[in-house]
Enzyme design. Structure first.
Site, PDB file in Angstrom:
ATOM      1  N   GLY A  40       0.802  -1.224   0.000  1.00  0.00           N
ATOM      2  CA  GLY A  40       0.000   0.000   0.000  1.00  0.00           C
ATOM      3  C   GLY A  40       0.829   1.266   0.000  1.00  0.00           C
ATOM      4  O   GLY A  40       2.016   1.270  -0.379  1.00  0.00           O
ATOM      5  N   HIS A  71      20.077   7.303  32.870  1.00  0.00           N
ATOM      6  CA  HIS A  71      20.756   8.596  32.684  1.00  0.00           C
ATOM      7  C   HIS A  71      22.049   8.378  31.916  1.00  0.00           C
ATOM      8  O   HIS A  71      22.726   7.384  32.163  1.00  0.00           O
ATOM      9  CB  HIS A  71      21.058   9.210  34.056  1.00  0.00           C
ATOM     10  CG  HIS A  71      21.825  10.486  33.970  1.00  0.00           C
ATOM     11  ND1 HIS A  71      21.236  11.666  33.555  1.00  0.00           N
ATOM     12  CD2 HIS A  71      23.131  10.770  34.224  1.00  0.00           C
ATOM     13  CE1 HIS A  71      22.158  12.624  33.568  1.00  0.00           C
ATOM     14  NE2 HIS A  71      23.317  12.110  33.970  1.00  0.00           N
TER      15      HIS A  71
END
Ligand SMILES: Cc1cc2nc3c(=O)[nH]c(=O)nc-3n(C[C@H](O)[C@H](O)[C@H](O)COP(=O)(O)OP(=O)(O)OC[C@H]3O[C@@H](n4cnc5c(N)ncnc54)[C@H](O)[C@@H]3O)c2cc1C
Length: 473
Positions: free
Chosen positions: A41, A445
Site C-alpha cells: 500500500g 541517565h
C-alpha cells in the site's frame, strides 16, 4: 470465470489489509487477500517508509553541515540524488516483497487483481494479465482500500512541475525552489527534506498557522526552524493558479485580497487525502458512506452490512499506518470469533519534521473541553544533559494530567527522537497510568527519556532540574 468460496476476503494489501490477512491465516480462517497494485500500500511504497528514508539521509547531511559547534567540521556534503533514490527504492523493494511471503507463509491466499463488488457477499476479481475473471463469494469481506491525495483546482498533477507526495518522493534532482501548498504533516516533512538539501522552501497555508490540528506550541518550533533555514511560511494564503514562465512555475497566491506570484521549480500539492471507494462498485455492496465518502463502521469495525468490515484510511481519521494495522488485526480476530471492540485510548501521532513532533492522548484544550481541571508539566530539552550532548536542544516534553486524581491525559513532545519517546507515553495512557507511575519510574541517565520523567514530575510540582510553578506537596 470460476467461483471461489472463501470464509473471508480482504480487499487491499496496505497496512490495514495485509496484517488482517496475516492474522486471519494465523487464526486458521480460510481467507484471501486481493491487491490491484504493489503489496504494501501507500505506507511501504509511497508513504511512511520512503519518506522516512529520505528524511534520515537529508537529516544526516544537515547535521554534518551544522556540527562545527561540536568541534567537528565536514566538507560540504555532495548529494547524489540518484543514489539516494536507489537506496530508498532498495528499502521499499525489500519490505514490499516480504509482504506476499508473510501473507502466504501464514496460510492466507494472495491474488494480484482488482476487486469490484457484484453484491454484498460477491466480488469480481479482474487480473491485469488478461487471465479470465474470477468471482469470490465470502462470508466476511474487509474493505481496506486506503486513500488518495486530494487535488485542487488549477493544479493538475503532472509529477514533474506540479507533484503530489508520490511525485515529490521520486524527484531525482534537488529543485532550486519548491512551493508546498498545505501546511500539514506530509507537506512539511517533504518540504523540509528538500530544504535540508538546499532548496528554497515556501509553504502556503490557508489557515492562520501550519499544523493547525495540533496545539500551537507544538508547531511553533518547526515554523521557526523552516524560517531559520531560509524558508518562508505564508499563512492565511491561498494558491489560486499558476503559469509557466522562463522555465519556472509562477504560482499566484492571494493573502487578504492581495495577489502576487511566487516562482518555483516544483510545486508540491499536499492538502489532504480522500478515501478510495471508486472502482470498487461499493454501491453494489450496500455499504453506507458518510458525506465525505468514508466508510461508516461501528466499534467492531463492521459496516451497516453484516459481515462487511472496513479498516484504515478508508474509514477516516487519523489516517495513519499504525491505526490501519491495529484495525486490520482487530477485524481478523472478530471474524475468527473473538469478542473484541476497538476501544483504544490513544492513537499516537508523529510528525517527522525538524524538530520532530509526537503526541499521544489529549491536548490541554481537549482535556479542558472534556471538563478536566488540568495540571501541566513542561520540561525543555535546552536543560537536558543528553540533548546538549547530542547538540539538539530545541523543543520540550509536555505532560497533561488531571489535577484532581493525577491521571495522565496526554503527552506531547517536540524535539530529538520524539517519535521514539512517545511510545512510553502511549503505554502510560493505554494502561491508565497516573503521573507518579511515570515520575517514580527510574529512567536511565543520561537519556532523552529523562525529559518525559521530569515533565511528569513538573506536572505535580516535583521537578528537580527546573523550577516548579506549583509547590511540592
Ligand atoms: C508521504 C506519506 C507519508 C506518510 N507517513 C506516514 C508515517 O510516517 N506514519 C504513519 O503512520 N502514516 C504515514 N502515512 C499514512 C499511511 O501511509 C496510511 O495511513 C496507510 O498507508 C493506510 O493504510 P491502508 O491500508 O488504509 O491504505 P493503503 O496503504 O492506501 O492501502 C490500500 C491498498 O488497497 C489497494 N486497492 C484499492 N482499491 C482496490 C481494489 N478495488 N482492488 C484491489 N486492491 C485495491 C491499493 O492499491 C492499496 O495498495 C503517510 C502517507 C503518505 C502519503
Amino acid at each position: 470465470m470460476a467461483t471461489i468460496k472463501k470464509t473471508a476476503l480482504v480487499i487491499g494489501a496496505g497496512t490495514g489489509g495485509y496484517p488482517c490477512a496475516i492474522r486471519l491465516g494465523q487464526l486458521g480462517v480460510d481467507a484471501m487477500l486481493v491487491e490491484k497494485a504493489n503489496p504494501g500500500g501507500v505506507c511501504l511504497n509511497v508513504g511512511c517508509i520512503p519518506s522516512k528514508a529520505l528524511i534520515s539521509a537529508t537529516k544526516l547531511a544537515h547535521k554534518a553541515q551544522h556540527a562545527a559547534n561540536m568541534g567537528v567540521t565536514f566538507a560540504k556534503p555532495t548529494i547524489d540524488m540518484k543514489q539516494m533514490q536507489s537506496w530508498k527504492a532498495g528499502i521499499v523493494k525489500k519490505l514490499t516483497s516480504g509482504v506476499q511471503s508473510l501473507v502466504k507463509g501464514n496460510g492466507c491466499e494472495y491474488r494480484q487483481a482488482t476487486a469490484e463488488f457484484l453484491g454484498p457477499k460477491r466480488v469480481k476479481l479482474t487480473y491485469a494479465d488478461g487471465k479470465p475473471e474470477d468471482i469470490v463469494e465470502a462470508e466476511h469481506i474487509v474493505i481496506a482500500t486506503g486513500s488518495l491525495p486530494i487535488v485542487i483546482p488549477g493544479f493538475a498533477i503532472d509529477q514533474k512541475r506540479i507533484v503530489d507526495s508520490t511525485g515529490a518522493l521520486d524527484l531525482d534532482h534537488i529543485p532550486g525552489d519548491m512551493i508546498v501548498i498545505g501546511g500539514g504533516y506530509i507537506g512539511l516533512e517533504l518540504g523540509q527534506t528538500f530544504q535540508r538539501l538546499g532548496t528554497k522552501l515556501t509553504v502556503i497555508e490557508g489557515l492562520d498557522r501550519i499544523l493547525a490540528t495540533m496545539d500551537k506550541d507544538l508547531g511553533d518550533p518547526v515554523a521557526k526552524q523552516i524560517k531559520a533555514d531560509g524558508g518562508e511560511i505564508l499563512t492565511g494564503t491561498k494558491a489560486i493558479g499558476w503559469r509557466e514562465e522562463g522555465g519556472k512555475a509562477l504560482v499566484k497566491v492571494e493573502t487578504n485580497g492581495q495577489t502576487r506570484e511566487i516562482p518555483a521549480d516544483v510545486v508540491l500539492v499536499s492538502v489532504g487525502r480522500k478515501p478510495i471507494t471508486a472502482g470498487l462498485a461499493i454501491e453494489k455492496s450496500g455499504v453506507k458512506l458518510d458525506n465525505k465518502g468514508f466508510v461508516v463502521v461501528d466499534e467492531r469495525m463492521q459496516t451497516n452490512v453484516p459481515g462487511i468490515y472496513a479498516a484504515g484510511d478508508v474509514v477516516g481519521q487519523p489516517m495513519l499506518a499504525h491505526k490501519a494495522s491495529h484495525e486490520g488485526e482487530l477485524i481478523a480476530e472478530i471474524i475468527a470469533g473473538k469478542k473484541r471492540v476497538n476501544d483504544v485510548r490513544t492513537i499516537p501521532a508523529v510528525v517527522f519534521t525538524d524538530p520532530e513532533i509526537a503526541s499521544a492522548g489529549l491536548s490541554r484544550s481537549e482535556a479542558e473541553a472534556k471538563g478536566h481541571k488540568v495540571t501541566e508539566g513542561k520540561f525543555p530539552f535546552s536543560v537536558s544533559g543528553r540533548a546538549m550532548a547530542i547538540d539538539e536542544t530545541k523543543g520540550f516534553v509536555k505532560v497533561i494530567a488531571d489535577a484532581d486524581d493525577e491521571r495522565v491525559l496526554g503527552v506531547h513532545i517536540v524535539g530529538p527522537e520524539a517519535s521514539d519517546l512517545i511510545s512510553e507515553a502511549a503505554l502510560a495512557i493505554e494502561m491508565g497510568a497516573y503521573v507518579p507511575d511515570i515520575s517514580l519510574t527510574i529512567h536511565p541517565h543520561p537519556t532523552l527519556g529523562e525529559a518525559v520523567m521530569e515533565a511528569a514530575k513538573h506536572a505535580i510540582g516535583e521537578a528537580i532540574h527546573i523550577a516548579n510553578a506549583k509547590k511540592h506537596g
